[in-house]
Design an enzyme around this catalytic site. Sequence first.
Site, PDB file in Angstrom:
ATOM      1  N   ASP A 422       1.050  -1.165   0.122  1.00  0.00           N
ATOM      2  CA  ASP A 422      -0.014  -0.010   0.043  1.00  0.00           C
ATOM      3  C   ASP A 422       0.875   1.415  -0.095  1.00  0.00           C
ATOM      4  O   ASP A 422       1.971   1.135   0.943  1.00  0.00           O
ATOM      5  CB  ASP A 422      -0.622   0.026   1.414  1.00  0.00           C
ATOM      6  N   THR A 424       0.769   4.666   0.924  1.00  0.00           N
ATOM      7  CA  THR A 424       0.791   5.815   1.813  1.00  0.00           C
ATOM      8  C   THR A 424       0.780   4.657   3.263  1.00  0.00           C
ATOM      9  O   THR A 424       0.237   3.696   3.528  1.00  0.00           O
ATOM     10  CB  THR A 424      -0.469   6.197   1.973  1.00  0.00           C
ATOM     11  N   ASP A 621      -0.454  -0.570   6.477  1.00  0.00           N
ATOM     12  CA  ASP A 621      -0.679   0.089   7.666  1.00  0.00           C
ATOM     13  C   ASP A 621      -1.558  -0.750   8.744  1.00  0.00           C
ATOM     14  O   ASP A 621      -1.729  -0.475   9.864  1.00  0.00           O
ATOM     15  CB  ASP A 621      -0.494   1.371   7.732  1.00  0.00           C
TER      16      ASP A 621
END
Length: 733
Positions: A422, A424, A621
């Site tokens: 991912d 970000t 995250d």
Amino acid sequence: MDETTHHHHHGHSHGGASNGSTLAPVRGVTYTCPMHSEIVRDAPGACPICGMALEPRGAQAAEEGNPELASMTRRFWVSLVLSIPVLALAMAGDIPGLRLGALPWAAAFPWIEFVLATPVVLWGGWPFFVKGWRSVMTWNLNMFTLIGLGVGVAYIYSTVAQLAPQLFPPAFRDPATGRVGVYFEAAAVIVTLVLLGQMLELRARSSTNSSIRALLGMAPKLARRLAADGGEADVPLDEVQVGDRLRVRPGEKVPVDGVVLEGASSVDESMITGEPMPAEKGVGDKVVGATVNGSGTLVIEARRVGADTLLAQIVQMVSDASRSRAPIQRLADIAAAYFVPIVVAVAVLTFVIWAVFGPAPAMAYAVINAVAVLIIACPCALGLATPMSIMVASGKGATVGVLFKNAEAIETLRKVDTLVVDKTGTLTEGKPRLQDVVPTQGFLSDGVLHLAASLERGSEHPLAAAIVQGAQARGIALDKVEDFQAVSGKGVSGRIAGRRVLLGNAALLSDNGIDTASLAAPAEAQRAQGRTAMFLALDGQAAGLVAVADPVKATTPEAIRELHAEGLRIVMLTGDNETTARAVAGSLGIDDVVAGVLPDQKAQHVKRLQAEGRFVAMAGDGINDAPALAQAQVGIAMGTGTDVAMESAGVTLVKGDLRGIVRARRLSRATLANIRQNLFFAFVYNSLGVPVAAGILYPFFGILLSPVIAAAAMSFSSVSVVANALRLRRARI
């Protein structure tokens, strides 16, 4: 036993709930078997399935006395002292040149052996008989079934031969002397050697947990609490409450997880992240308990205490992972299930063949070789092979910031060929910054930024914070907003000083009938640099754009190089616009980009890759990535260093740094190689040992394996498996 102990149920006592009872074992600790994690007990003891000593679950900071080890050690030393003369007497009777048999007192030798061997077998070997008997009663046949059987046969046979030799027919007697041979030395020495093996193995097993204990030992014992009136006092760590203000002086350990209220310093977080460089901390930064403060003084507010701290969660995770079962273990489990009955059958067959075809005294040979088969075939090395390696690996991972949720994650990680990341927070810092402001004809950049930041002050979006901070950095004062409205996925609108302001993507403006043609070229130019462009409109007319970017982490380029060197294909998923995503991916050399992905579509993209036959790891995250992490064969949660209890992920990297994946993969490979060595050693050892003990070499070479040698070999095999597992602690990862 008093009432309180009866309500103490299994498994639910992690927190350390005190039983209020003086009789009860260590508070809140449950015990479990390293080979059979389903066995959970309130007190130390033996596993009903395999008979191994149970270990405390969760982790103990202090190296507390291991009652099983103490008992085995005591039994070993006493048995050793008694066994040496037994062995010496037995061998003296066999030395041809001495002609001791002719001495008048040689007849007393077997009696002395009997007197010395009896306490060794009955007291020293008592735990083996108890466990062996229990295993037969519950039909969970295990190594103690074989030891109990082997020692029991040798001892009872010898005792009867000594006390009532007239019961034995000629097949049992030595043709030369007419005596019935006794094997007290075999029984005594076997018990002593098995005790030695148990002692060494228990010692080594306690050092497999040393990395957890080392982590636990890092927590400071006291914290310096600031009172409301300005006074300070040292209080024990378990009295610290959430919200307390604590002073951390230079060189001290941070007591609990918290946030810096005043002061600035650099903090060494290597014990949790494995990173040598200290992290700079200022007001508002998060600090982690047990990390070491540098030269500045900090005042922190406690946010997580006790079992909620990062350190406590890490220890809990390592402890759970080290006791979970690896898929490769099934092989050993199946083998062990058939193993004991097969060995007993081989021993019986050995007895029969020697009794029928053996040289005189045939029955004596039959008994002793059957005993050797029973002893050498103990499957303990086989059972220990996997759990020991898993224990060491999960502890080692924790010291370099790699946390495995279970053994399966350790095993499968090395098979991964595609890594989905991912963007970000994984490739980038996850903290967007304002990069540029481009006004259209007739507007000023400060004016555009003033309107954008005023409007965004009420928004929750991460890009909003970047714009507000950018305006404050340029010293632009903000106005208040009326009728603020957020349009999901498009942007925000409101009124500032009576004028209507819109800020968002092209869709927001065109929905409101505003022409964005003047902004198309500058927006594309910003995106080509990997930035996100947001359009501002004032009273129905395009006024300019603000460009925000999330900078790439300094460690990312190196991490991508290392991952490529590992042969991984890297796929980036992002909600960003295609141009922006390609710009970032291009600068990092990422293989494949999927842009414009909504958070709930990530799992579908992982599924699609799996359908192509790829073995996928997903790194994210952990917040909106949970479904994708769960869908991937291995989910990797990028911990931000404050929260690790990532339920959906198999691996958590304490410091959200992709280089951790390389370390984790190397550890996975080293661990599996180690388990394979262990299993290979245990299998080969048994498949060679049993036939030799049965006497297969005797007709050709006259070689027989004495039960004493068999016992030594058996103890050595399990100790060598544990020693091999401990080598993992020094593996380069």
